[in-house]
Design a protein around this motif. Structure first.
Motif, mmCIF file in Angstrom:
data_model
loop_
_atom_site.group_PDB
_atom_site.id
_atom_site.type_symbol
_atom_site.label_atom_id
_atom_site.label_comp_id
_atom_site.label_asym_id
_atom_site.label_seq_id
_atom_site.Cartn_x
_atom_site.Cartn_y
_atom_site.Cartn_z
ATOM 1 N N MET A 77 0.820 -1.204 0.000
ATOM 2 C CA MET A 77 0.000 0.000 0.000
ATOM 3 C C MET A 77 0.856 1.257 0.000
ATOM 4 N N THR A 78 1.950 1.229 0.708
ATOM 5 C CA THR A 78 2.848 2.383 0.733
ATOM 6 C C THR A 78 3.382 2.681 -0.667
ATOM 7 N N VAL A 79 3.804 1.636 -1.374
ATOM 8 C CA VAL A 79 4.325 1.804 -2.738
ATOM 9 C C VAL A 79 3.250 2.368 -3.657
ATOM 10 N N VAL A 80 2.066 1.774 -3.610
ATOM 11 C CA VAL A 80 0.978 2.205 -4.492
ATOM 12 C C VAL A 80 0.566 3.647 -4.206
ATOM 13 N N ILE A 81 0.372 3.969 -2.935
ATOM 14 C CA ILE A 81 -0.096 5.311 -2.578
ATOM 15 C C ILE A 81 0.938 6.365 -2.920
ATOM 16 N N GLN A 82 2.197 6.042 -2.738
ATOM 17 C CA GLN A 82 3.244 7.000 -3.108
ATOM 18 C C GLN A 82 3.205 7.289 -4.611
ATOM 19 N N ARG A 83 2.960 6.264 -5.402
ATOM 20 C CA ARG A 83 2.829 6.456 -6.850
ATOM 21 C C ARG A 83 1.638 7.347 -7.172
ATOM 22 N N LEU A 84 0.531 7.119 -6.511
ATOM 23 C CA LEU A 84 -0.666 7.902 -6.789
ATOM 24 C C LEU A 84 -0.486 9.363 -6.390
ATOM 25 N N MET A 85 0.241 9.597 -5.307
ATOM 26 C CA MET A 85 0.462 10.975 -4.866
ATOM 27 C C MET A 85 1.346 11.752 -5.833
ATOM 28 N N LEU A 105 -2.192 5.064 9.640
ATOM 29 C CA LEU A 105 -1.553 6.295 10.090
ATOM 30 C C LEU A 105 -0.070 6.304 9.726
ATOM 31 N N ALA A 106 0.599 5.159 9.880
ATOM 32 C CA ALA A 106 2.022 5.074 9.537
ATOM 33 C C ALA A 106 2.237 5.317 8.048
ATOM 34 N N ILE A 107 1.415 4.678 7.208
ATOM 35 C CA ILE A 107 1.537 4.864 5.757
ATOM 36 C C ILE A 107 1.307 6.329 5.400
ATOM 37 N N ALA A 108 0.211 6.882 5.906
ATOM 38 C CA ALA A 108 -0.143 8.264 5.573
ATOM 39 C C ALA A 108 0.936 9.242 6.007
ATOM 40 N N THR A 109 1.503 9.004 7.169
ATOM 41 C CA THR A 109 2.539 9.904 7.670
ATOM 42 C C THR A 109 3.797 9.834 6.807
ATOM 43 N N VAL A 110 4.194 8.630 6.432
ATOM 44 C CA VAL A 110 5.427 8.448 5.647
ATOM 45 C C VAL A 110 5.300 9.042 4.243
ATOM 46 N N VAL A 111 4.160 8.815 3.592
ATOM 47 C CA VAL A 111 4.005 9.303 2.213
ATOM 48 C C VAL A 111 3.430 10.717 2.164
ATOM 49 N N ARG A 143 -0.100 8.809 17.109
ATOM 50 C CA ARG A 143 -0.017 9.978 16.230
ATOM 51 C C ARG A 143 0.876 11.049 16.840
ATOM 52 N N ARG A 144 0.738 11.245 18.142
ATOM 53 C CA ARG A 144 1.591 12.232 18.810
ATOM 54 C C ARG A 144 3.045 11.764 18.840
ATOM 55 N N GLU A 145 3.251 10.490 19.108
ATOM 56 C CA GLU A 145 4.608 9.938 19.226
ATOM 57 C C GLU A 145 5.404 10.100 17.938
ATOM 58 N N ILE A 146 4.751 9.889 16.771
ATOM 59 C CA ILE A 146 5.492 9.983 15.510
ATOM 60 C C ILE A 146 5.413 11.384 14.894
ATOM 61 N N GLY A 147 4.829 12.325 15.618
ATOM 62 C CA GLY A 147 4.790 13.707 15.153
ATOM 63 C C GLY A 147 3.951 13.907 13.915
ATOM 64 N N SER A 148 2.840 13.193 13.828
ATOM 65 C CA SER A 148 1.993 13.237 12.627
ATOM 66 C C SER A 148 0.868 14.245 12.781
#
Length: 285
Positions: A77-85, A105-111, A143-148
């Motif tokens: 999902m991370t790969v696909v979403i990054q392509r779409l963005m 949340l992790a995927i959204a934050t990273v991409v 969410r707070r811990e990863i600064g998202s």
């Protein structure tokens, strides 16, 4: 949360890209490029048709795990979403089914996506995956811990599920917002493709106060003018697909038709409210 700040409109239309089966899913075809190609085709059709946002979810991975998905799903999902963005400019959201909000949340934050959808944020729901418990306390701390700053859109009495306690929509909405700290709430019908009742939307809107309420299922160009009377925005998928069938791809003509109907209905509602206000103040146009 200010929908206009995120989507450039106070009444966003959010299309959905249903990803083909991903690694470890029963229907996985062994070819991630095929998943990416179809996702790119659908995201392009949605963006070109005028939607204000897109949410990507692993819809065809059924049957779903109720909580944490396999790491291969997160990676794919991370790969696909990054392509779409890189392909579209509208805000992007993530939904990892059935209820893996941490991975979403992790995927959204990273991409650098803007929002996630969480099926069960608070309470306990009986589903076809078993009992799903909301984990708002863990998600908000994560969410707070990863600064998202990714926004959390949470379903209330989500489709394909039943609450263990007696369902009280007003209390469920208030708990999701006040105790679960959702940034927006979503109201659906009983299943995918089933719309919420207008009366339920009105109750949810009254209970939510200034928190946005979105339609989460069953919206079509035929009913959107009615549903949008009591909602701030809409998440739509099935009715935008060829022949209105979930397994088909997004139909650009249906996207244009829906977007036009949704925007026209909201504009008419605004105009009617202005006219009523003017009549009340004795002003004639």
């Amino acid at each position: 949360m200010d929908l206009k700040q995120l989507f450039k409109t106070p009444n966003p239309i959010i299309g959905v890209v249903h990803l083909l089966p991903l690694p470890t899913a029963p229907g996985w075809g062994g070819n991630l490029k095929a998943v990416i190609d179809r996702a790119e085709q659908e995201a392009t059709a949605l963006a070109s048709g005028g939607v204000d946002g897109i949410i990507i979810e692993n819809f065809f991975d059924a049957p779903f795990t109720k909580n944490q998905v396999d790491p291969a799903v997160v990676s794919a999902m991370t790969v696909v979403i990054q392509r779409l963005m890189q392909l579209v400019t509208v805000p992007i959201g993530v939904n990892v089914l059935r209820n893996d909000a941490h991975s979403a949340l992790a995927i959204a934050t990273v991409v650098k996506a803007q929002f996630i959808r969480v099926n069960v944020l608070t309470g306990v729901m009986a589903t076809d995956q078993g009992l799903i418990e909301g984990q708002a306390h863990q998600l908000l701390r994560y969410r707070r811990e990863i600064g998202s700053d990714v926004k959390i859109f949470a379903d209330v009495l989500v489709k394909h599920a039943r609450p263990l306690s007696s369902p009280n929509l007003t209390i469920a909405v208030q708990d999701t917002i006040e105790r679960g700290l959702a940034d927006a709430v979503i109201l659906s019908g009983w299943a995918t493709g089933s719309p919420p009742d207008l009366q339920d939307l009105e109750l949810a809107k009254a209970a939510a106060h200034n928190t946005p309420v979105l339609i989460g299922s069953g919206a079509s160009w035929e009913n959107i003018s009615t549903l949008m009377q009591a909602a701030d925005g809409v998440i739509v998928s099935s009715s935008l697909k060829r022949h209105g069938r979930r397994e088909q791809t997004i139909d650009p003509i249906r996207v244009n038709q829906f977007v036009e109907a949704a925007r026209s209905s909201k504009q008419k509602l605004v105009e009617d409210q202005i006219e009523i206000k003017d009549q009340g103040s004795g002003i004639r146009s």
